[in-house]
Design a protein around this motif. Structure first.
Motif, PDB file in Angstrom:
ATOM      1  N   PRO B  21       0.787  -1.239   0.000  1.00 23.31           N
ATOM      2  CA  PRO B  21       0.000   0.000   0.000  1.00 23.31           C
ATOM      3  C   PRO B  21       0.817   1.285   0.000  1.00 23.31           C
ATOM      4  N   ASP B  22       2.161   1.183  -0.056  1.00 22.49           N
ATOM      5  CA  ASP B  22       2.929   2.415  -0.195  1.00 22.49           C
ATOM      6  C   ASP B  22       2.923   2.862  -1.651  1.00 22.49           C
ATOM      7  N   GLU B  23       3.171   4.122  -1.848  1.00 26.51           N
ATOM      8  CA  GLU B  23       3.266   4.640  -3.203  1.00 26.51           C
ATOM      9  C   GLU B  23       4.583   4.195  -3.830  1.00 26.51           C
ATOM     10  N   ALA B  24       4.502   3.776  -5.093  1.00 25.31           N
ATOM     11  CA  ALA B  24       5.697   3.432  -5.868  1.00 25.31           C
ATOM     12  C   ALA B  24       6.021   4.612  -6.781  1.00 25.31           C
ATOM     13  N   CYS B  25       7.301   4.742  -7.138  1.00 23.45           N
ATOM     14  CA  CYS B  25       7.674   5.869  -7.995  1.00 23.45           C
ATOM     15  C   CYS B  25       8.881   5.522  -8.843  1.00 23.45           C
ATOM     16  N   GLY B  26       9.025   6.225  -9.942  1.00 25.53           N
ATOM     17  CA  GLY B  26      10.167   6.000 -10.821  1.00 25.53           C
ATOM     18  C   GLY B  26      10.061   6.863 -12.058  1.00 25.53           C
ATOM     19  N   ILE B  27      10.961   6.616 -12.975  1.00 28.04           N
ATOM     20  CA  ILE B  27      10.939   7.357 -14.232  1.00 28.04           C
ATOM     21  C   ILE B  27      11.185   6.403 -15.388  1.00 28.04           C
ATOM     22  N   VAL B  28      10.864   6.861 -16.595  1.00 28.30           N
ATOM     23  CA  VAL B  28      11.329   6.201 -17.797  1.00 28.30           C
ATOM     24  C   VAL B  28      12.102   7.249 -18.588  1.00 28.30           C
ATOM     25  N   ALA B  29      13.387   7.016 -18.724  1.00 28.43           N
ATOM     26  CA  ALA B  29      14.250   7.970 -19.420  1.00 28.43           C
ATOM     27  C   ALA B  29      14.234   7.685 -20.911  1.00 28.43           C
ATOM     28  N   GLY B  30      14.578   8.711 -21.666  1.00 32.52           N
ATOM     29  CA  GLY B  30      14.718   8.553 -23.113  1.00 32.52           C
ATOM     30  C   GLY B  30      15.613   9.653 -23.638  1.00 32.52           C
ATOM     31  N   PRO B  31      16.067   9.500 -24.885  1.00 32.76           N
ATOM     32  CA  PRO B  31      16.943  10.534 -25.457  1.00 32.76           C
ATOM     33  C   PRO B  31      16.278  11.916 -25.395  1.00 32.76           C
ATOM     34  N   GLU B  32      17.056  12.945 -25.104  1.00 32.14           N
ATOM     35  CA  GLU B  32      16.536  14.303 -24.994  1.00 32.14           C
ATOM     36  C   GLU B  32      15.766  14.686 -26.251  1.00 32.14           C
ATOM     37  N   VAL B  41      13.556   3.248 -14.853  1.00 32.78           N
ATOM     38  CA  VAL B  41      14.360   3.280 -13.625  1.00 32.78           C
ATOM     39  C   VAL B  41      13.391   3.326 -12.444  1.00 32.78           C
ATOM     40  N   GLU B  42      13.282   2.181 -11.757  1.00 36.12           N
ATOM     41  CA  GLU B  42      12.461   2.171 -10.545  1.00 36.12           C
ATOM     42  C   GLU B  42      13.216   2.887  -9.444  1.00 36.12           C
ATOM     43  N   MET B  43      12.526   3.769  -8.736  1.00 33.72           N
ATOM     44  CA  MET B  43      13.174   4.495  -7.649  1.00 33.72           C
ATOM     45  C   MET B  43      12.593   4.036  -6.320  1.00 33.72           C
ATOM     46  N   VAL B  44      13.405   4.199  -5.272  1.00 36.81           N
ATOM     47  CA  VAL B  44      12.911   3.934  -3.919  1.00 36.81           C
ATOM     48  C   VAL B  44      12.095   5.139  -3.464  1.00 36.81           C
ATOM     49  N   ASN B  45      10.947   4.880  -2.891  1.00 34.61           N
ATOM     50  CA  ASN B  45      10.176   5.968  -2.279  1.00 34.61           C
ATOM     51  C   ASN B  45      10.761   6.246  -0.897  1.00 34.61           C
ATOM     52  N   ALA B  46      11.562   7.306  -0.809  1.00 35.14           N
ATOM     53  CA  ALA B  46      12.240   7.598   0.460  1.00 35.14           C
ATOM     54  C   ALA B  46      11.251   7.926   1.560  1.00 35.14           C
ATOM     55  N   ALA B  47      10.043   8.344   1.167  1.00 34.90           N
ATOM     56  CA  ALA B  47       9.017   8.662   2.170  1.00 34.90           C
ATOM     57  C   ALA B  47       8.389   7.378   2.727  1.00 34.90           C
ATOM     58  N   GLY B  48       8.454   6.282   1.973  1.00 38.86           N
ATOM     59  CA  GLY B  48       7.890   5.007   2.411  1.00 38.86           C
ATOM     60  C   GLY B  48       6.482   5.149   2.941  1.00 38.86           C
ATOM     61  N   SER B  49       5.624   5.801   2.176  1.00 41.61           N
ATOM     62  CA  SER B  49       4.326   6.233   2.687  1.00 41.61           C
ATOM     63  C   SER B  49       3.199   5.854   1.723  1.00 41.61           C
ATOM     64  N   PRO B  50       2.015   5.580   2.252  1.00 39.97           N
ATOM     65  CA  PRO B  50       0.864   5.338   1.384  1.00 39.97           C
ATOM     66  C   PRO B  50       0.275   6.615   0.785  1.00 39.97           C
ATOM     67  N   THR B  51       0.729   7.771   1.231  1.00 31.75           N
ATOM     68  CA  THR B  51       0.147   9.027   0.734  1.00 31.75           C
ATOM     69  C   THR B  51       1.174  10.015   0.204  1.00 31.75           C
ATOM     70  N   PHE B  52       2.444   9.617   0.142  1.00 33.16           N
ATOM     71  CA  PHE B  52       3.468  10.547  -0.319  1.00 33.16           C
ATOM     72  C   PHE B  52       4.616   9.776  -0.945  1.00 33.16           C
ATOM     73  N   TYR B  53       5.240  10.410  -1.926  1.00 29.21           N
ATOM     74  CA  TYR B  53       6.475   9.810  -2.449  1.00 29.21           C
ATOM     75  C   TYR B  53       7.503  10.897  -2.648  1.00 29.21           C
ATOM     76  N   GLU B  54       8.754  10.522  -2.512  1.00 31.28           N
ATOM     77  CA  GLU B  54       9.859  11.423  -2.808  1.00 31.28           C
ATOM     78  C   GLU B  54      11.083  10.586  -3.121  1.00 31.28           C
ATOM     79  N   PHE B  55      11.766  10.916  -4.232  1.00 29.15           N
ATOM     80  CA  PHE B  55      13.016  10.231  -4.529  1.00 29.15           C
ATOM     81  C   PHE B  55      14.029  10.623  -3.456  1.00 29.15           C
ATOM     82  N   ASP B  56      14.806   9.660  -3.015  1.00 28.67           N
ATOM     83  CA  ASP B  56      15.907   9.943  -2.096  1.00 28.67           C
ATOM     84  C   ASP B  56      16.875  10.926  -2.758  1.00 28.67           C
TER      85      ASP B  56
END
Lengths: 92, 151
Positions: B21-32, B41-56
């Motif tokens: 139930p925590d929020e997952a977060c990440g990006i998909v990169a591509g050429p500029e 690129v899966e990122m860790v949700n540094a907030a580890g929260s069901p209602t917030f996410y933030e990349f470390d």
């Protein structure tokens, strides 16, 4: 004395599109004041109520300035500063 | 419109289900400038929260250095909502700082960690204005133009 400052996409409107600009200052506060002189408006995007904005990350030589004294973090010639907005959000 | 390949789409959905139930977060990169979401690129949700996410913050710097070295940008920025709809919240809108990115929202509120459909929606968020866009899932992205034009 030159310090390279990497500018994120969202703030390049203040730098005529430049990805990096040079600045000077012996600490982060002085550097940001110097940047403001050449790129008016950028300071307000970095600082709020006298402190770094919560969702703006600034790094000196790859270290988060929050662990180096924030705006008081010292700078020297040749240092590299990176500005990155936080990637954050949430359901509330 | 966001055009994304099936494997990347599936991986984003799997990440959201796994972290529920925590929020997952990440990006998909591509050429500029390519608008091609190529590298998940899966990122860790540094907030580890069901209602917030933030990349470390350390991970964030590394991510942007990697993209810089590859002449990439974040084509997709994704995160999940785990109890609400897949629509940007006021927080999401206020903190959206990548004007070139497709902001993808996945909602796991119906099936949680389990199999079953999810809401998968995409938005442009520029200066606080939200515009929903269509999502087209393709088997594979078309070859890059430069590759097509190679004799």
């Amino acid at each position: 004395m030159a310090i390279e400052v990497r500018i994120p996409t969202i703030l390049r409107t203040y730098t005529d599109g430049a990805k990096a600009v040079d600045g000077s200052g012996d600490n982060l506060q002085a550097l940001i004041d110097d940047l403001e002189g050449n790129h008016p408006g950028i300071k307000d995007r970095l600082i709020e109520s006298g402190d770094l904005r919560r969702f703006v990350n600034v790094y000196i030589n790859d270290e988060d300035v929050r662990f180096m004294g924030g705006l008081e973090a010292e700078l020297a010639d040749g240092d590299q500063v990176v500005v990155l907005p936080a990637v954050a959000g949430g359901a509330r | 419109m966001l055009t994304i390949d099936q494997a990347t789409y599936d991986a984003i959905v799997a990440h959201a289900k796994r972290d529920h139930p925590d929020e997952a977060c990440g990006i998909v990169a591509g050429p500029e400038g390519s608008d091609r979401p190529e590298r998940l690129v899966e990122m860790v949700n540094a907030a580890g929260s069901p209602t917030f996410y933030e990349f470390d913050s350390t991970d964030l710097l590394q991510l942007y250095k990697d993209m810089d070295a590859r002449d990439e940008e974040p084509v997709v920025v994704y995160h999940s909502h785990t109890a609400t709809e897949a629509y940007p919240s006021r927080t999401d809108i206020g903190l959206a700082m990548e004007p070139n990115a497709h902001y993808v929202l996945v909602s796991t509120r119906t099936h949680g960690n389990n199999d079953g459909p999810v809401e998968f929606r995409s938005y442009r968020i520029i200066d606080g204005a939200v515009t929903e866009e269509d999502v087209t899932v393709v088997a594979q992205l078309l070859p890059r133009e430069s590759e097509e034009s190679t004799p």
